[in-house]
Design a protein around this motif. Structure first.
Motif, short mmCIF file in Angstrom:
data_model
loop_
_atom_site.label_atom_id
_atom_site.label_comp_id
_atom_site.label_asym_id
_atom_site.label_seq_id
_atom_site.Cartn_x
_atom_site.Cartn_y
_atom_site.Cartn_z
N CYS A 144 52.13 45.03 90.26
CA CYS A 144 51.87 43.63 89.86
C CYS A 144 52.53 43.25 88.55
CB CYS A 144 50.37 43.39 89.73
SG CYS A 144 49.41 43.82 91.18
N GLU A 145 52.53 44.16 87.58
CA GLU A 145 52.96 43.82 86.23
C GLU A 145 54.42 44.23 85.98
OE1 GLU A 145 50.32 45.28 83.22
OE2 GLU A 145 48.52 44.75 84.37
N GLU A 146 55.12 43.40 85.25
CA GLU A 146 56.51 43.70 84.90
C GLU A 146 56.56 44.84 83.89
OE1 GLU A 146 60.45 41.09 83.96
OE2 GLU A 146 58.75 40.74 82.63
N ILE A 147 57.37 45.85 84.18
CA ILE A 147 57.53 47.00 83.29
C ILE A 147 58.82 46.91 82.51
CG2 ILE A 147 57.67 49.53 83.19
CD1 ILE A 147 56.07 49.61 85.80
N PHE A 148 59.87 46.45 83.13
CA PHE A 148 61.21 46.32 82.53
C PHE A 148 61.75 47.68 82.09
CE2 PHE A 148 64.46 43.60 80.46
CZ PHE A 148 64.55 42.64 81.45
N GLY A 149 61.70 48.60 83.02
CA GLY A 149 62.22 49.93 82.76
C GLY A 149 62.46 50.65 84.06
N PRO A 150 62.89 51.92 84.01
CA PRO A 150 63.29 52.65 85.22
C PRO A 150 62.10 53.23 85.97
CG PRO A 150 63.63 54.01 83.29
CD PRO A 150 63.15 52.68 82.78
N VAL A 151 61.21 52.35 86.42
CA VAL A 151 60.02 52.76 87.16
C VAL A 151 59.93 51.92 88.43
CG1 VAL A 151 57.51 53.00 87.13
CG2 VAL A 151 58.82 53.38 85.02
N LEU A 152 59.96 52.59 89.57
CA LEU A 152 59.84 51.94 90.88
C LEU A 152 58.54 52.42 91.52
CD1 LEU A 152 60.97 50.41 93.42
CD2 LEU A 152 62.05 52.59 94.05
#
Length: 543
Positions: free
Chosen positions: A423-431
């Motif tokens: 749900c939340e934007e991480i803005f990093g290399p996490v899928l």
């Protein structure tokens, strides 16, 4: 005096250099990288014809080599914001008076300079300052930026040609003038092209601009400003300042001549801007234009008919190019139960073999995230996942900031489709991936549509055309840019106009004619050749 109608045909997209072994561009770029690293900079603010340095110098480091000093930039304060506004407004009349063809040729010359003389410099600066690998820097700082400049000249010439019809005995014409006041451009760290386009598109339309880039983008913004000066942009049209966000907002959003904001960044910051503008609406001469491209929680929806290799490639490129630091990066994926095991197996094998390190080593696919604050935030998400009963890490999950801000490409599997990282934007290399019943595709589409407040980009991977049709219709409002059998990143100017709605922004589509209309105000002029001399109409007579 205008003595002709000047036409700027639609250009071709700038070819992407490949930097392959034996190519002329590869050694030239490596030489430029070395030269920039050996030449520390002291980057000033640009206000009118002044280059301003201050007593507060902030160090610039490559994200992947945090102890190396590239130089400094000079941080400003409230007085510099006011100075930039005053200078812009003082320049406004003279800039508006410049003919369209002379405006156009400034930006076309800048595009040509970036395509030739300055190409290795803008690419190298983006690699060093923003931590992009060579390909990501090339498609951004060279190709996309060049395309923005060339295509916007074409789009604007088309707008100027758009005129109303006229009845016999009269003439109607539309005048496309710039906004009344100054435009504020606030740009993000992650794209040199966006950073340059936000002020340049408004300036091309005849506006004067105050430009505040994100601090990690200042290193490349400085080069773009030098290019614009060499291209002939008059002093004071774009004023480049480096100040803290609240200081900027305090001055700009309370100024009566504030005419609009061109923004790319977080949804939270944009919401605060919009609220402040609304609270100050009685102060302005005109209703300001508010244009923003904000966050995303971009999806890849995989159908049971998908090709596994296509799906895995879309996930890896979509999620992990530039370390997931694209607004459009794939950060949630829905895997059908019949293909989930094969997709996960190939994801794990591919990511485990992927190289991570310095952007200057062209064999590295993964580089560092932008800075320590981003690193700590992403690491916090990963730590939370490690302690969650609803999710587990199937590959990656390690991080280290001893040399640079490195985070392994991380794939998370959750059993909860509304789990935090879905749900939340991480803005990093996490899928984050969620496995759904392959026979419940339509129900899964409803999950995609309702899980996140964002609606920027998304993709469907399927060979079944009925599935493609269903997904395209059901997800109509879920993404402003929707991709079929491709990753949800990589919009090209003129080909895929970019922007989303819901919590992802105003969907004003950078890279298309639509965005430029936002920086123009139309005046309709009607002239009657033989005017009426009596108020009476025929219907007033009975016989």
């Amino acid at each position: 005096m205008t003595i002709g109608t000047f036409v700027y045909p639609i250009p071709a997209n700038e070819p992407i250099l490949q930097y392959a072994p034996g190519s002329p561009e590869k050694p030239l770029l490596k030489k430029t990288l070395a030269e920039l690293k050996n030449t520390p900079v002291d980057i000033p603010m640009y206000i009118g014809n002044e280059t301003i340095t201050t007593g507060k110098k902030i160090a610039i480091h490559p994200p992947y080599e945090k102890d190396f000093l590239l130089g400094y930039f000079n941080e400003g304060e409230e007085k510099h914001v006011q100075q930039a506004i005053d200078t812009a407004l003082a320049t406004k009349e003279s800039w508006e008076a410049v003919s369209w063809e002379n405006k156009a040729h400034i930006f076309l010359k800048a595009a040509e300079l970036l395509a030739t003389k300055y190409r290795p410099h803008i690419v190298a600066a983006t690699m060093l300052g923003q931590g992009k690998n060579v390909y990501q820097a090339e498609i951004d700082a060279a190709c996309e930026l060049i395309d923005f400049l060339r295509f916007n000249v074409h789009f604007l010439s088309e707008i100027y040609k758009n005129q109303p019809i006229s009845s016999p005995g009269m003439n109607n014409r539309s005048e496309w003038r710039p906004l009344e006041g100054f435009v504020l451009a606030v740009s993000p760290f992650n794209f040199t092209a966006i950073g340059a386009n936000l002020p340049a598109s408004a300036a091309m339309c005849g506006n004067v601009v105050v430009w505040k880039p994100a601090y990690p983008q200042i290193y490349s913004a400085n080069i773009f400003m030098q290019v614009m000066k060499e291209a002939g942009l008059p002093d004071g049209v774009i004023n480049l300042i480096y100040v803290d966000g609240p200081v900027l907002g305090k001055v700009c959003f309370s100024h009566p001549d504030f005419a609009g904001v061109h923004f790319t960044g977080s949804t939270g910051v944009f919401n605060t801007m919009w609220k402040t503008i609304g609270e100050n609406i009685g102060k302005y001469k005109s209703y300001p234009r508010i244009v923003g491209e904000t966050g995303g929680k971009d999806f890849v929806m995989i159908h049971k008919s998908a090709d596994v290799d296509v799906a895995v490639t879309a996930l890896i490129r979509g999620a992990f190019e530039y370390q997931g630091q694209k607004c459009s990066a794939a950060s949630r994926a829905y895997l059908p139960s019949n293909l989930a095991a094969a997709i996960k197996e190939k994801l794990i094998a591919t990511l485990s073999a992927m190289k991570m390190g310095s952007a200057e080593d062209f064999t590295n696919f993964i580089n560092a995230v932008i800075d320590e604050r981003a690193f700590d935030k992403i690491a916090g998400f990963i730590d939370g996942i490690k302690n969650s009963p609803d999710a587990s890490i199937i590959v990656g999950g390690n991080y280290d900031k001893s040399i640079g801000y490195f985070i392994e490409p991380t794939v998370v599997e959750t059993t909860n489709p509304k789990y935090k990282t879905m749900c939340e934007e991480i803005f990093g290399p996490v899928l984050t991936i969620y496995v759904y019943d392959a026979e419940q595709f339509e129900e899964a589409l409803h999950l995609v549509d309702t899980t996140s407040p964002y609606a920027l980009t998304g993709a469907v991977i399927a060979q079944d055309r009925f599935a493609v049709e269903l997904a395209t219709n059901k997800l109509r409002n879920s993404a402003g840019n929707f991709y079929v059998n491709d990753k949800p990143t990589g919009a090209v100017v003129g080909q895929q106009p970019f922007g989303g709605a819901r919590g992802s922004g105003t969907n004003d589509k950078a890279g298309s004619i639509l965005n430029l209309y936002r920086w123009l105000s139309s005046r309709t002029i009607k002239e009657v050749y033989v005017p009426a001399t009596d108020y009476k109409y025929a219907f007033l007579q009975e016989a």
